[in-house]
Design an enzyme around this catalytic site. Structure first.
Site, mmCIF file in Angstrom:
data_model
loop_
_atom_site.group_PDB
_atom_site.id
_atom_site.type_symbol
_atom_site.label_atom_id
_atom_site.label_comp_id
_atom_site.label_asym_id
_atom_site.label_seq_id
_atom_site.Cartn_x
_atom_site.Cartn_y
_atom_site.Cartn_z
ATOM 1 N N ASN A 142 0.845 -1.202 0.000
ATOM 2 C CA ASN A 142 0.000 0.000 0.000
ATOM 3 C C ASN A 142 0.871 1.240 0.000
ATOM 4 O O ASN A 142 1.996 1.206 0.533
ATOM 5 C CB ASN A 142 -0.875 -0.003 1.274
ATOM 6 C CG ASN A 142 -1.761 1.226 1.367
ATOM 7 O OD1 ASN A 142 -2.442 1.590 0.412
ATOM 8 N ND2 ASN A 142 -1.711 1.899 2.519
ATOM 9 N N HIS B 148 0.943 5.176 1.326
ATOM 10 C CA HIS B 148 0.280 6.091 2.266
ATOM 11 C C HIS B 148 0.961 7.458 2.203
ATOM 12 O O HIS B 148 2.198 7.518 2.223
ATOM 13 C CB HIS B 148 0.349 5.536 3.686
ATOM 14 C CG HIS B 148 -0.397 6.376 4.677
ATOM 15 N ND1 HIS B 148 -1.774 6.344 4.794
ATOM 16 C CD2 HIS B 148 0.040 7.281 5.580
ATOM 17 C CE1 HIS B 148 -2.144 7.197 5.729
ATOM 18 N NE2 HIS B 148 -1.070 7.795 6.213
#
Ligand code: GRF
Length: 241
Positions: free
Chosen positions: A112, A114
């Site tokens: 992911n 961020h």
């Protein structure tokens, strides 16, 4: 003798929004051409109207709608995300928590991006402008981008790469800071994803003895070198031997 077909990692991208990070990944792989170690073979979203799905369709990439509050008729993530079909799963602005049993199917192969330097300014509810608003409210002068493995909690998985971005609390709006950070997301995320794909399809060079994590030095500027010796050299440059 015909050259063996280059095995490329098959990536599924999950996105809830406009998909600029997806676009950056696709552009990076296009620029790598035949040398690329991966292809995005599916883009899925929990929002049927997500810009990311339109971007994928425009490039002829398969799409899917994931079951969720906004798409009760969508495909359950557990049905779609099969390790036999995908080598890597990339979360690019995906706002739903991936079910734990699905995360466990992709150990070290679900990542992911961020828009802050985790563990700060992360966790449930911390996404988009909320992150940048919190950074400015805290008066932080350095924020940045984090690429990490996905775990069973929001933004808590092992960190793979980070890059610092200056923040100017006196003058920055959350939008201005978000735009500055997003540029680095677009540079860092594709490189980390491609490096991970490389490690799956083309084993690493054992000669590289002091390799520290993922080599992203080809971004053009390197405020935080990824090799110990380069860090020592940059200190010598700054403060003298
Ligand atoms: C990015 O800032 C990303 O870090 C965050 O959501 C935003 C998504 O942007 N998780 P986009 O959809 O990739 O343009």
């Amino acid at each position: 003798m015909t050259a063996p077909a280059t095995r490329r990692a098959r990536i599924a991208v999950l996105a809830s929004g406009g998909g600029s990070n997806l676009g950056a990944v696709l552009d990076y792989l296009d620029a790598k051409g035949e040398a690329r170690a991966a292809d995005v073979v599916l883009v899925a979203s929990d929002r049927p109207d997500a810009g990311a799905l339109r971007r994928a369709e425009a490039r002829g990439i398969a799409t899917a709608v994931l079951q969720g509050r906004r798409a009760p008729e969508g495909t359950p993530p557990g049905e779609l995300l099969d390790p036999a079909r995908f080598d890597l799963v990339a979360l690019a602005g995906y706002l739903q928590l991936v079910p734990a049993e699905v995360v466990r199917r992709f150990p070290g192969r679900m990542i992911n991006v961020h828009p802050a330097l985790l563990p700060a300014f992360g966790g449930a509810g911390m996404y988009g402008a909320r992150v940048h608003r919190a950074v400015l409210a805290a008066g932080a002068r350095v924020t940045g981008v984090t690429v990490h493995e996905v775990s069973e909690e929001y933004d808590r998985g092992p960190i793979l790469a980070q890059w610092p971005v200056p923040a100017f609390p006196e003058v920055d709006t959350p939008e201005a800071l978000a735009a500055r950070v997003l540029r680095i997301e677009h540079a860092l995320f594709p490189r980390v994803l491609h490096r991970l794909a490389l490690s799956l399809v083309r084993p690493r060079d054992p000669e590289d003895d002091d390799f520290v994590g993922l080599d992203v030095t080809d971004i053009g500027f390197a405020p935080c070198p990824t090799r110990a010796r380069e860090f020592a050299q940059s200190l010598d440059l700054m403060f003298g031997p």
